[in-house]
Design a protein around this motif. Structure first.
Motif, PDB file in Angstrom:
ATOM      1  N   ASN A   1       0.868  -1.172   0.000  1.00 27.30           N
ATOM      2  CA  ASN A   1       0.000   0.000   0.000  1.00 27.30           C
ATOM      3  C   ASN A   1       0.912   1.230   0.000  1.00 27.30           C
ATOM      4  O   ASN A   1       2.136   1.105  -0.030  1.00 27.30           O
ATOM      5  N   ASN A   2       0.331   2.416   0.047  1.00 33.53           N
ATOM      6  CA  ASN A   2       1.147   3.627  -0.063  1.00 33.53           C
ATOM      7  C   ASN A   2       1.323   4.336   1.277  1.00 33.53           C
ATOM      8  O   ASN A   2       0.495   4.226   2.191  1.00 33.53           O
TER       9      ASN A   2
ATOM     10  N   VAL B   1       2.382  -0.383   6.102  1.00 32.99           N
ATOM     11  CA  VAL B   1       0.999  -0.259   5.631  1.00 32.99           C
ATOM     12  C   VAL B   1       0.317  -1.618   5.688  1.00 32.99           C
ATOM     13  O   VAL B   1       0.960  -2.642   5.923  1.00 32.99           O
TER      14      VAL B   1
ATOM     15  N   LYS C   1      -2.541  -3.956   3.369  1.00 35.95           N
ATOM     16  CA  LYS C   1      -3.335  -4.008   2.145  1.00 35.95           C
ATOM     17  C   LYS C   1      -4.820  -3.930   2.492  1.00 35.95           C
ATOM     18  O   LYS C   1      -5.577  -3.147   1.916  1.00 35.95           O
ATOM     19  N   THR C   2      -5.234  -4.742   3.455  1.00 31.17           N
ATOM     20  CA  THR C   2      -6.601  -4.676   4.004  1.00 31.17           C
ATOM     21  C   THR C   2      -6.539  -5.185   5.434  1.00 31.17           C
ATOM     22  O   THR C   2      -5.572  -5.842   5.840  1.00 31.17           O
TER      23      THR C   2
ATOM     24  N   VAL D   1      -9.088  -0.817   3.257  1.00 33.02           N
ATOM     25  CA  VAL D   1      -7.741  -0.545   2.736  1.00 33.02           C
ATOM     26  C   VAL D   1      -7.040   0.417   3.693  1.00 33.02           C
ATOM     27  O   VAL D   1      -7.613   1.424   4.125  1.00 33.02           O
TER      28      VAL D   1
ATOM     29  N   PRO E   1      -3.647   2.447   3.921  1.00 33.65           N
ATOM     30  CA  PRO E   1      -2.360   3.105   3.711  1.00 33.65           C
ATOM     31  C   PRO E   1      -1.956   3.816   5.007  1.00 33.65           C
ATOM     32  O   PRO E   1      -2.725   3.854   5.980  1.00 33.65           O
TER      33      PRO E   1
ATOM     34  N   GLY F   1      -0.440   1.269   9.076  1.00 29.33           N
ATOM     35  CA  GLY F   1      -1.760   1.437   8.488  1.00 29.33           C
ATOM     36  C   GLY F   1      -2.608   2.468   9.216  1.00 29.33           C
ATOM     37  O   GLY F   1      -3.788   2.236   9.479  1.00 29.33           O
TER      38      GLY F   1
ATOM     39  N   ASP G   1      -3.324  -0.927  13.130  1.00 33.61           N
ATOM     40  CA  ASP G   1      -4.132  -0.663  11.936  1.00 33.61           C
ATOM     41  C   ASP G   1      -5.385   0.162  12.242  1.00 33.61           C
ATOM     42  O   ASP G   1      -6.114  -0.118  13.197  1.00 33.61           O
TER      43      ASP G   1
END
Length: 278
Positions: free
Chosen positions: A90-91, A108, A110-111, A117, A119, A136, A153
């Motif tokens: 991810n960014n 980060v 991804k999910t 999502v 990032p 995240g 996250d």
């Protein structure tokens, strides 16, 4: 450099040359005509997949830091020694004037389990203390993350909020503006004072200035470093008791003209004598 200094330098150069010659002889005896040197593969900026870091020209990234993949860093920010910003799945976005201090990890997701999502988004003029872990998350403008804090996250740290040193902020926690959260798991502790909110902004400004000093020092050539080291040693200020025990009287000039090759652009200028206290 005096006569003794020149003699020592000459002997040192001869010893180094002898060592290189012996290395070549050993290579020939082994049937190999080349010398292998194992160099570090570390890269401060590194691509991953088809993503490459986008870093403003005024950003200081320390030589031992790693900025990897889909990472964007804004003007005046600083990434300090030992940091890793890994934007692979991810960014990562870091705003302007933000400092991410030594040994911090930014990654980060991804999910998450709910399919969201994640990032990592870090705003402008944010201070992230040493050895923090940010995964995240979203850290808004002028927020403060203390040393050794861990943000899991989905965490959101609002503008002018503070995460205390060593705190563990659980998934999907939102820290409101003007509050300090700390502990494991992190909980509300108290409201920030006006002075503390002002300190957050001042901390970011201080690190912008400090980063410029480190960037200048890291850009120096080996020749510049050697000359400055010799000047500091020659004009080092000793304690008066230290000098009296050695029977030394020192006359230190108040201003020193550095050689042309020391200063950027090759221009000589007067500068204060660098001093070392003992």
């Amino acid at each position: 450099m005096g006569t003794l200094g020149r003699a020592i330098y000459t002997v040192g150069n001869w010893i180094r040359g002898t060592g290189q010659a012996l290395d070549r002889v050993g290579s020939l005896l082994q049937g190999s005509h080349h010398i292998e040197e194992h160099l570090s593969r570390h890269r401060t900026l590194m691509n991953v997949f088809d993503k490459s870091p986008l870093v403003d020209k005024d950003v200081f990234v320390a030589p031992s830091a790693s900025v990897i993949g889909d990472v964007q860093i804004g003007k005046g920010s600083s990434i300090w020694y030992g940091c890793v910003l890994r934007g692979d799945v991810n960014n990562i976005s870091v705003g302007s004037g933000t400092n991410i201090q030594d040994n911090t990890l930014v990654h980060v997701a991804k999910t998450n389990l709910s399919g969201k999502v994640l990032p990592t988004l870090i705003g402008d003029n944010v201070t992230v203390g040493h050895s923090a872990v940010i995964h995240g998350c979203t850290v808004e403008d002028e927020a403060f993350v203390g040393m050794g804090a861990t943000l899991l996250d989905g965490v959101v740290v609002e503008k002018h909020a503070m995460v205390a040193a060593g705190a563990l902020v659980r998934q999907n926690t939102r820290i409101p503006s003007g509050e300090v959260w700390g502990g494991n798991p992190a909980k509300f502790m108290r409201k920030l004072t006006d002075e503390e909110i002002e300190y957050i902004s001042q901390s970011a400004k201080n690190y912008i200035n400090l980063a410029q000093i480190h960037a200048t020092e890291n850009s120096k050539s080996f020749e510049e470093i050697e000359v400055e080291s010799a000047l500091r040693k020659k004009y080092a200020h000793k304690d008066e008791d230290y000098d009296s025990m050695l029977g030394i009287t020192r006359e230190i000039p108040p201003v020193l003209i550095l050689p042309d090759n020391v200063l950027p652009g090759g221009k000589a200028a007067a500068t204060k004598v660098p001093t070392t206290q003992y």
